[in-house]
Design an enzyme around this catalytic site. Structure first.
Site, PDB file in Angstrom:
ATOM      1  N   LYS A 102       0.864  -1.199   0.187  1.00 41.60           N
ATOM      2  CA  LYS A 102      -0.045   0.000   0.115  1.00 41.60           C
ATOM      3  C   LYS A 102       0.831   1.409  -0.147  1.00 41.60           C
ATOM      4  CE  LYS A 102      -3.435  -1.101  -0.531  1.00 41.60           C
ATOM      5  NZ  LYS A 102      -3.737  -1.796  -1.855  1.00 41.60           N
ATOM      6  N   HIS A 154       7.106  -7.646  -2.214  1.00 36.00           N
ATOM      7  CA  HIS A 154       7.005  -6.705  -1.228  1.00 36.00           C
ATOM      8  C   HIS A 154       7.835  -7.131  -0.156  1.00 36.00           C
ATOM      9  CE1 HIS A 154       3.364  -4.790  -2.244  1.00 36.00           C
ATOM     10  NE2 HIS A 154       2.686  -5.726  -2.373  1.00 36.00           N
ATOM     11  N   SER A 191      -4.385   2.873   4.206  1.00 33.56           N
ATOM     12  CA  SER A 191      -4.784   2.003   3.033  1.00 33.56           C
ATOM     13  C   SER A 191      -4.810   0.667   3.192  1.00 33.56           C
ATOM     14  CB  SER A 191      -3.555   2.356   2.189  1.00 33.56           C
ATOM     15  OG  SER A 191      -3.699   2.126   0.700  1.00 33.56           O
ATOM     16  N   THR A 240      -0.283   8.442 -15.467  1.00 34.34           N
ATOM     17  CA  THR A 240      -0.320   8.039 -14.278  1.00 34.34           C
ATOM     18  C   THR A 240      -0.893   8.627 -13.058  1.00 34.34           C
ATOM     19  OG1 THR A 240       1.909   8.396 -14.157  1.00 34.34           O
ATOM     20  CG2 THR A 240       1.635   6.585 -14.843  1.00 34.34           C
ATOM     21  N   GLU A 273      -6.522  10.161 -11.159  1.00 38.99           N
ATOM     22  CA  GLU A 273      -7.647  10.133 -11.711  1.00 38.99           C
ATOM     23  C   GLU A 273      -7.571   9.069 -13.088  1.00 38.99           C
ATOM     24  OE1 GLU A 273      -6.123  12.540 -10.341  1.00 38.99           O
ATOM     25  OE2 GLU A 273      -7.572  12.793  -8.657  1.00 38.99           O
ATOM     26  N   MET A 279      -5.479   6.464 -13.466  1.00 38.99           N
ATOM     27  CA  MET A 279      -5.264   5.216 -13.050  1.00 38.99           C
ATOM     28  C   MET A 279      -6.628   4.342 -12.511  1.00 38.99           C
ATOM     29  SD  MET A 279      -1.303   4.615 -12.257  1.00 38.99           S
ATOM     30  CE  MET A 279      -1.483   3.313 -11.104  1.00 38.99           C
ATOM     31  N   PHE A 329      -9.721  -0.462  -5.054  1.00 44.03           N
ATOM     32  CA  PHE A 329      -8.218  -0.488  -5.018  1.00 44.03           C
ATOM     33  C   PHE A 329      -7.599   1.040  -5.221  1.00 44.03           C
ATOM     34  CE2 PHE A 329      -3.849  -0.866  -6.338  1.00 44.03           C
ATOM     35  CZ  PHE A 329      -3.508  -1.908  -5.907  1.00 44.03           C
ATOM     36  N   LYS A 386      -8.266   6.403  -2.516  1.00 45.30           N
ATOM     37  CA  LYS A 386      -8.006   8.139  -2.278  1.00 45.30           C
ATOM     38  C   LYS A 386      -7.022   8.733  -2.872  1.00 45.30           C
ATOM     39  CE  LYS A 386     -11.239   9.098   0.419  1.00 45.30           C
ATOM     40  NZ  LYS A 386     -11.350   9.202   2.307  1.00 45.30           N
ATOM     41  N   GLY A 387      -5.899   8.115  -3.075  1.00 51.11           N
ATOM     42  CA  GLY A 387      -4.542   8.542  -3.778  1.00 51.11           C
ATOM     43  C   GLY A 387      -4.027   9.776  -3.118  1.00 51.11           C
TER      44      GLY A 387
END
Ligand code: A3P
Length: 304
Positions: A56, A117, A147, A236, A239, A241, A264, A267-268
């Site tokens: 995340k 990860h 997240s 990228t 909005e 993506m 998924f 908020k970004g």
């Protein structure tokens, strides 16, 4: 439903709400732990490029940026397949016949772009031996925790998170998949003094994506025109993506990722933690961070 698709569903259901099993003290998916020998013995190639993050932290974002850089800024080329099929996730073991992880990596021609990860001490040794380039993206702990909590709610391959208060305690203690955020960000921070690791921050990419894209290109020995950099920035941006099915994971079956619970591409932003943390939780975590970061040159921004 045909017998084949029923079997497919049954197969995929076998990875739902997986228990975590420790590998060298780090909790990982039980399927990852079961297959640990093959992950540890992964054979890297010198031209493999590894993208590494704590979950995340903006993994998908940086994956798409790197793929766009490698494809010369051509979005059509990045639309050749969903992100999990373009960039194998080393330690993720989907049920057969699906190929996402190690087996996809092994079947892929070089040069490969790979995702992991894993904390630094669990990275397969062959990656170090071949001195592969690694791009590490880190995100501040508060936004990362929020997240990850929402991701546990919508991604049924992860364990049930409980409520936010319970999850935050588990997260701080490192009792979550891929272990302690503190160990992860520090381990990789220290690794960059001896290895070709480009250490980036989510907050910096958010603040000035063009600058960070140029940093990545330079690390890869590539030069990008201003036009291409702008194309990558536009393609990228959050909005874009969010509505791009090749990166937003909406092609994954809904019983594995339920976007009606939480998208998924949620908020970004930097600072969403303020809507979730109580003042007491925030102050307590600040105190823990002060201890954990004592004497370290690593710092994070929790707002822009
Ligand atoms: P939020 O849940 O805070 O919105 P990962 O890819 O490592 O799983 O990280 C997912 C997080 O990165 C999510 O954070 C997601 O919204 C955010 N993210 C994905 N693409 C992004 C983009 N283009 N810009 C900003 N944030 C992005």
């Amino acid at each position: 439903m045909s017998l084949e698709s029923e079997l497919e569903v049954l197969n995929l259901k076998s990875i739902m709400r997986q228990k975590l099993v420790e590998v060298e003290g780090v909790p990982l998916y039980s399927k990852t732990a079961e297959n640990w020998d093959s992950i540890w013995n992964f054979k890297a190639q010198p031209d493999d490029l590894i993208i590494c993050t704590y979950p995340k932290s903006g993994t998908t974002w940086i994956q798409e940026i790197v793929d766009m850089i490698q494809q010369g800024g051509d979005p059509q080329k990045c639309a050749r397949a969903p992100i999990e099929k373009r960039i194998p996730f080393l330690e993720f073991f989907p049920p057969k016949p699906r190929l996402f992880g190690l087996e996809l990596a092994e079947a892929m021609p070089s040069p490969r772009l790979l995702k992991t990860h894993l904390p630094v001490q669990l990275l397969p040794p062959s990656i170090w031996q071949h001195n592969c380039k690694i791009i590490y993206l880190a995100r501040n702990i508060k936004d990362c925790a929020v997240s990850y909590f929402h991701f546990h709610l919508m991604n049924t391959t992860l364990p049930e998170p409980g409520n936010w208060d319970q999850f935050l305690e588990d997260f701080i203690a490192g009792n979550v998949n891929w272990g302690s955020w503190f160990d992860h960000v520090h381990g990789w921070w220290n690794a960059k003094s001896d290895h070709p690791v480009l250490y980036l921050f989510y907050e910096d990419v958010k603040e000035d994506p063009a600058q960070e894209i140029c940093k990545i290109a330079q690390f890869l020995g590539l030069e990008l025109s201003e036009l291409v950099v702008n194309q990558i920035v536009q393609h990228t941006v959050f909005e874009s993506m969010k509505v791009n099915p090749f990166v937003n994971y909406t092609t994954v079956p809904a019983y594995l990722m339920d976007h009606t619970i939480s998208s998924f591409m949620r908020k970004g932003i930097v600072g969403d933690w303020k809507k979730h943390f109580t003042v007491a939780q925030s102050e307590r975590l600040d105190g823990i961070c002060a201890q954990e970061f004592k004497g370290s040159s690593l710092t994070f921004r929790t707002h822009l």
